[in-house]
Write a protein that holds these residues in place. Structure first.
Motif, PDB file in Angstrom:
ATOM      1  N   ILE A 259     -89.907  17.526  10.034  1.00 24.97           N
ATOM      2  CA  ILE A 259     -89.150  16.613  10.897  1.00 24.97           C
ATOM      3  C   ILE A 259     -88.301  17.415  11.880  1.00 24.97           C
ATOM      4  CG2 ILE A 259     -87.354  14.845  10.969  1.00 24.97           C
ATOM      5  CD1 ILE A 259     -90.093  13.851  10.016  1.00 24.97           C
ATOM      6  N   ASN A 260     -87.691  18.506  11.407  1.00 22.98           N
ATOM      7  CA  ASN A 260     -86.941  19.371  12.321  1.00 22.98           C
ATOM      8  C   ASN A 260     -87.848  19.932  13.406  1.00 22.98           C
ATOM      9  OD1 ASN A 260     -84.378  19.110  11.254  1.00 22.98           O
ATOM     10  ND2 ASN A 260     -84.573  20.849   9.876  1.00 22.98           N
ATOM     11  N   ARG A 261     -89.072  20.296  13.028  1.00 21.65           N
ATOM     12  CA  ARG A 261     -90.025  20.825  14.005  1.00 21.65           C
ATOM     13  C   ARG A 261     -90.386  19.758  15.040  1.00 21.65           C
ATOM     14  NH1 ARG A 261     -95.189  22.472  11.905  1.00 21.65           N
ATOM     15  NH2 ARG A 261     -95.448  23.681  13.819  1.00 21.65           N
ATOM     16  N   LEU A 262     -90.559  18.520  14.593  1.00 17.94           N
ATOM     17  CA  LEU A 262     -90.846  17.433  15.537  1.00 17.94           C
ATOM     18  C   LEU A 262     -89.654  17.203  16.474  1.00 17.94           C
ATOM     19  CD1 LEU A 262     -92.664  14.805  13.268  1.00 17.94           C
ATOM     20  CD2 LEU A 262     -93.696  16.261  15.025  1.00 17.94           C
ATOM     21  N   ASP A 263     -88.447  17.321  15.938  1.00 15.78           N
ATOM     22  CA  ASP A 263     -87.239  17.173  16.750  1.00 15.78           C
ATOM     23  C   ASP A 263     -87.183  18.256  17.828  1.00 15.78           C
ATOM     24  OD1 ASP A 263     -84.447  16.174  17.266  1.00 15.78           O
ATOM     25  OD2 ASP A 263     -83.967  18.198  16.597  1.00 15.78           O
ATOM     26  N   VAL A 264     -87.482  19.500  17.420  1.00 14.25           N
ATOM     27  CA  VAL A 264     -87.520  20.613  18.378  1.00 14.25           C
ATOM     28  C   VAL A 264     -88.574  20.352  19.453  1.00 14.25           C
ATOM     29  CG1 VAL A 264     -88.184  23.046  18.645  1.00 14.25           C
ATOM     30  CG2 VAL A 264     -86.621  22.374  16.814  1.00 14.25           C
ATOM     31  N   LEU A 265     -89.735  19.864  19.026  1.00 15.78           N
ATOM     32  CA  LEU A 265     -90.804  19.550  19.971  1.00 15.78           C
ATOM     33  C   LEU A 265     -90.359  18.474  20.961  1.00 15.78           C
ATOM     34  CD1 LEU A 265     -93.710  19.643  21.043  1.00 15.78           C
ATOM     35  CD2 LEU A 265     -94.356  18.065  19.198  1.00 15.78           C
ATOM     36  N   GLY A 266     -89.716  17.422  20.456  1.00 18.47           N
ATOM     37  CA  GLY A 266     -89.251  16.339  21.323  1.00 18.47           C
ATOM     38  C   GLY A 266     -88.283  16.838  22.381  1.00 18.47           C
ATOM     39  N   ARG A 267     -87.338  17.685  21.971  1.00 15.23           N
ATOM     40  CA  ARG A 267     -86.361  18.213  22.935  1.00 15.23           C
ATOM     41  C   ARG A 267     -87.013  19.175  23.922  1.00 15.23           C
ATOM     42  NH1 ARG A 267     -81.947  20.964  20.239  1.00 15.23           N
ATOM     43  NH2 ARG A 267     -83.197  21.089  18.368  1.00 15.23           N
ATOM     44  N   SER A 268     -88.018  19.926  23.454  1.00 14.50           N
ATOM     45  CA  SER A 268     -88.748  20.825  24.356  1.00 14.50           C
ATOM     46  C   SER A 268     -89.523  20.024  25.398  1.00 14.50           C
ATOM     47  CB  SER A 268     -89.718  21.710  23.558  1.00 14.50           C
ATOM     48  OG  SER A 268     -89.022  22.594  22.718  1.00 14.50           O
ATOM     49  N   LEU A 269     -90.151  18.933  24.957  1.00 14.64           N
ATOM     50  CA  LEU A 269     -90.881  18.078  25.893  1.00 14.64           C
ATOM     51  C   LEU A 269     -89.952  17.535  26.975  1.00 14.64           C
ATOM     52  CD1 LEU A 269     -93.143  16.135  23.363  1.00 14.64           C
ATOM     53  CD2 LEU A 269     -93.973  17.629  25.193  1.00 14.64           C
ATOM     54  N   HIS A 270     -88.809  17.004  26.555  1.00 12.42           N
ATOM     55  CA  HIS A 270     -87.862  16.464  27.530  1.00 12.42           C
ATOM     56  C   HIS A 270     -87.364  17.548  28.473  1.00 12.42           C
ATOM     57  CE1 HIS A 270     -83.770  15.510  28.986  1.00 12.42           C
ATOM     58  NE2 HIS A 270     -84.361  14.386  29.319  1.00 12.42           N
ATOM     59  N   PHE A 271     -87.001  18.705  27.918  1.00 11.67           N
ATOM     60  CA  PHE A 271     -86.451  19.806  28.706  1.00 11.67           C
ATOM     61  C   PHE A 271     -87.438  20.254  29.786  1.00 11.67           C
ATOM     62  CE2 PHE A 271     -86.026  24.371  29.503  1.00 11.67           C
ATOM     63  CZ  PHE A 271     -84.684  24.482  29.840  1.00 11.67           C
ATOM     64  N   HIS A 272     -88.703  20.458  29.405  1.00 10.51           N
ATOM     65  CA  HIS A 272     -89.678  20.994  30.347  1.00 10.51           C
ATOM     66  C   HIS A 272     -90.131  19.946  31.369  1.00 10.51           C
ATOM     67  CE1 HIS A 272     -89.901  24.289  27.401  1.00 10.51           C
ATOM     68  NE2 HIS A 272     -90.267  25.001  28.438  1.00 10.51           N
ATOM     69  N   ILE A 273     -90.264  18.697  30.965  1.00 10.86           N
ATOM     70  CA  ILE A 273     -90.609  17.650  31.927  1.00 10.86           C
ATOM     71  C   ILE A 273     -89.493  17.498  32.965  1.00 10.86           C
ATOM     72  CG2 ILE A 273     -90.944  15.145  32.204  1.00 10.86           C
ATOM     73  CD1 ILE A 273     -92.502  15.230  29.524  1.00 10.86           C
ATOM     74  N   HIS A 274     -88.251  17.555  32.501  1.00 15.75           N
ATOM     75  CA  HIS A 274     -87.123  17.455  33.429  1.00 15.75           C
ATOM     76  C   HIS A 274     -87.052  18.684  34.332  1.00 15.75           C
ATOM     77  CE1 HIS A 274     -82.759  17.495  34.597  1.00 15.75           C
ATOM     78  NE2 HIS A 274     -83.081  16.255  34.881  1.00 15.75           N
ATOM     79  N   LYS A 275     -87.335  19.854  33.773  1.00 17.15           N
ATOM     80  CA  LYS A 275     -87.266  21.095  34.549  1.00 17.15           C
ATOM     81  C   LYS A 275     -88.301  21.112  35.668  1.00 17.15           C
ATOM     82  CE  LYS A 275     -87.855  26.124  34.111  1.00 17.15           C
ATOM     83  NZ  LYS A 275     -88.127  27.254  33.180  1.00 17.15           N
ATOM     84  N   TYR A 276     -89.525  20.718  35.364  1.00 16.95           N
ATOM     85  CA  TYR A 276     -90.612  20.855  36.336  1.00 16.95           C
ATOM     86  C   TYR A 276     -90.856  19.606  37.191  1.00 16.95           C
ATOM     87  CZ  TYR A 276     -91.633  25.263  34.078  1.00 16.95           C
ATOM     88  OH  TYR A 276     -91.517  26.542  33.582  1.00 16.95           O
ATOM     89  N   LEU A 277     -90.452  18.437  36.708  1.00 15.62           N
ATOM     90  CA  LEU A 277     -90.687  17.209  37.475  1.00 15.62           C
ATOM     91  C   LEU A 277     -89.399  16.551  37.953  1.00 15.62           C
ATOM     92  CD1 LEU A 277     -93.593  15.573  35.413  1.00 15.62           C
ATOM     93  CD2 LEU A 277     -93.733  17.117  37.372  1.00 15.62           C
ATOM     94  N   GLN A 278     -88.257  17.083  37.531  1.00 20.03           N
ATOM     95  CA  GLN A 278     -86.941  16.548  37.913  1.00 20.03           C
ATOM     96  C   GLN A 278     -86.781  15.065  37.595  1.00 20.03           C
ATOM     97  OE1 GLN A 278     -88.396  18.296  41.251  1.00 20.03           O
ATOM     98  NE2 GLN A 278     -88.286  19.893  39.696  1.00 20.03           N
ATOM     99  N   LEU A 279     -87.349  14.638  36.508  1.00 20.95           N
ATOM    100  CA  LEU A 279     -87.071  13.285  36.029  1.00 20.95           C
ATOM    101  C   LEU A 279     -87.018  13.319  34.509  1.00 20.95           C
ATOM    102  CD1 LEU A 279     -90.149  10.897  36.230  1.00 20.95           C
ATOM    103  CD2 LEU A 279     -90.351  13.353  36.217  1.00 20.95           C
ATOM    104  N   HIS A 280     -86.304  12.354  33.937  1.00 16.55           N
ATOM    105  CA  HIS A 280     -86.138  12.304  32.491  1.00 16.55           C
ATOM    106  C   HIS A 280     -87.331  11.619  31.841  1.00 16.55           C
ATOM    107  CE1 HIS A 280     -82.096  13.886  32.392  1.00 16.55           C
ATOM    108  NE2 HIS A 280     -81.710  13.030  33.326  1.00 16.55           N
ATOM    109  N   ALA A 281     -87.581  12.015  30.619  1.00 15.18           N
ATOM    110  CA  ALA A 281     -88.595  11.350  29.794  1.00 15.18           C
ATOM    111  C   ALA A 281     -87.935  10.963  28.479  1.00 15.18           C
ATOM    112  CB  ALA A 281     -89.771  12.282  29.537  1.00 15.18           C
ATOM    113  N   VAL A 282     -88.143   9.723  28.054  1.00 11.56           N
ATOM    114  CA  VAL A 282     -87.645   9.287  26.747  1.00 11.56           C
ATOM    115  C   VAL A 282     -88.734   9.570  25.720  1.00 11.56           C
ATOM    116  CG1 VAL A 282     -86.703   7.389  25.400  1.00 11.56           C
ATOM    117  CG2 VAL A 282     -86.291   7.494  27.861  1.00 11.56           C
ATOM    118  N   ILE A 283     -88.352  10.245  24.649  1.00 14.39           N
ATOM    119  CA  ILE A 283     -89.304  10.657  23.615  1.00 14.39           C
ATOM    120  C   ILE A 283     -89.017   9.878  22.338  1.00 14.39           C
ATOM    121  CG2 ILE A 283     -90.320  12.619  22.395  1.00 14.39           C
ATOM    122  CD1 ILE A 283     -90.317  12.999  25.454  1.00 14.39           C
ATOM    123  N   GLY A 284     -90.015   9.169  21.828  1.00 13.07           N
ATOM    124  CA  GLY A 284     -89.888   8.455  20.551  1.00 13.07           C
ATOM    125  C   GLY A 284     -90.740   9.138  19.492  1.00 13.07           C
TER     126      GLY A 284
END
Length: 444
Positions: A259-284
């Motif tokens: 579960i911690n690994r999934l949490d890390v993955l979720g935050r990485s997804l949000h971080f990189h999408i925001h970094k490269y596309l300049q928009l937020h993504a909600v991760i469920g």
């Protein structure tokens, strides 16, 4: 400008690598050093670190342990490992945790600097503007559908698994996809393509949304490919859906930490999408369940987790298990959610106030006591108290140590021990950063 943290229990190595980096011509803002894993972890929590350079064997907390904690704290921090041991097991563990290089002591100066340059160069890739991104694809570009021959089947599996499991042809297609589990989780990625606060309050055109979703899919696939067995596809709700699976050995390898690994993955997804596309993504993120028959449940959990963004619009990564839904016969009201959040924060404060002097205390330990993910606890704690959770731990430690310096004859090492620091030097460094003067200066 990049910030680099060098960690080694030999002061001369820290000093030597720091001097080498400082004279390297690399665009470096700050070079921090730490003589232990605990000291390094405090630095990662308190400073903006881009690159961690760490030894493997360092006493109480190894470099591998430090990498695990660092990844949980800030998933985007990059790592280079240095070691006196050319051991395959260490190298394998380091690579599995995302290390970009594994260097053997004694270090070759040019080899070390080349490794640092390579890591920072990849981090330095410019983030294109959305207009540039759209223009670069051209009017005639048509995004390629991921898993086109299987997307309809996978979406049906998420809504009616019994129908899929009862049909031999569909089961053969699942077998072709190697979707065997037996453990599964579902992640949903919803792009925030409506721009609150923009002059016209308008979103993107349908074509732009399609292109952005295509770009986000590529970012997600690149991240997931590093360490996950997954299938990613588009869902009818204009979301990106990811099915993650584990076989028995890989799940049991770190069952308590998945579960911690999934949490890390979720935050990485949000971080990189925001970094490269300049928009937020909600991760469920759903829970982890065993068997394809539970895919509809997992899909519903991930979708429900995304809805939390309506209540917490400034937060973007949500794990379904963070809220005790079974306590409510209907979806909880805003007041019930608020009460529950306050209770989580209050319990966390009580636990920290009773345990702040414990050596090796981590945010994840506090979260575990509250049965929520570290990510969600950190968000709630900051929102309700105004303090980052670890800032609150340091606040209590510093206030307690100041009281002892002013009113007792305890030595520095004794005070450091009593407030949870493994070395008086580490304690003094934190104390001076917090109060602006050293413990000895305060004593005088």
């Amino acid at each position: 400008m990049f910030n680099i943290l060098v960690v080694d229990d030999e002061p001369l190595i820290c000093k030597g690598l720091s001097s080498l980096l400082a004279s390297s011509g690399i665009s470096i803002g700050h070079i921090y050093t730490a003589l232990s894993g605990y000291e390094a972890l405090d630095c990662i929590r308190m400073e903006e670190i881009d690159l961690l350079v760490t030894d493997i064997q360092m006493g109480a907390m190894s470099g591998i342990d430090l990498m695990q904690h660092a990844k949980l704290a800030k998933p985007w921090v990059q790592t280079i490992v240095i070691s006196a041991h050319e051991t395959f097991q260490y190298a394998q563990m380091a690579v599995r945790l995302g290390a970009k290089d594994y260097l053997i002591k004694p270090l070759n100066s040019e080899q070390f600097l080349d490794s640092v340059r390579n890591v920072l160069l990849k981090m330095e890739k410019p983030s294109p503007s959305l207009d540039t991104f759209m223009a670069g694809l051209g009017e005639n570009f048509r995004p390629e559908e991921p898993l086109p021959e299987y997307s309809a089947l996978l979406n049906l599996l998420l809504t009616d698994p019994d129908a899929v499991l009862a049909d031999g042809r569909w089961m053969q297609q699942l077998d072709d996809l190697k979707l065997r589990g037996p453990f599964f989780a579902v992640i949903k990625i919803k792009l925030m393509t409506v721009l609150p606060g923009s002059p016209q309050e308008k979103g993107y055109t349908l074509r732009e949304q399609s292109l952005l979703r295509y770009a986000a899919m590529n970012i997600a696939q690149e991240l997931l490919a590093q360490e996950w067995d997954f299938r990613a596809f588009y869902s009818p709700e204009e979301e990106i859906t990811v099915i993650i699976q584990w076989d028995d050995p890989s799940y049991e390898e770190a069952a308590s930490g998945q579960i911690n690994r999934l949490d890390v993955l979720g935050r990485s997804l949000h971080f990189h999408i925001h970094k490269y596309l300049q928009l937020h993504a909600v991760i469920g993120i759903s829970q982890i369940l065993q068997g394809l028959s539970f895919m509809e449940v997992l899909n519903r959990q991930a979708a429900k987790a995304i809805l939390w963004n309506r209540e917490h619009s400034d937060h973007y990564v949500f794990y379904y298990g963070d809220f005790n839904w079974s306590s409510y016969t209907t979806d909880p009201s805003v007041e019930e959610l608020h009460t529950h959040s306050n209770l989580i924060v209050q319990k966390a404060k009580e636990y920290i106030e009773a345990s702040y002097a414990q050596k090796g205390l981590t945010i994840h330990e506090v979260a575990k006591k509250n049965h929520v993910s570290p990510n969600y606890l950190s968000y709630l704690f900051k929102k309700n108290t105004g303090f980052n959770l670890w800032e609150y731990v340091i606040k209590l430690r510093m206030e307690d140590s100041r009281e002892m310096i002013m009113n007792t004859d305890l030595r520095r090492y004794e005070i450091a021990e009593r407030v949870g620091y493994e070395s008086p030097e580490h304690f003094s460094k934190i104390f001076k950063k917090y109060y602006g003067i050293s413990p000895s200066e305060l004593k005088k």
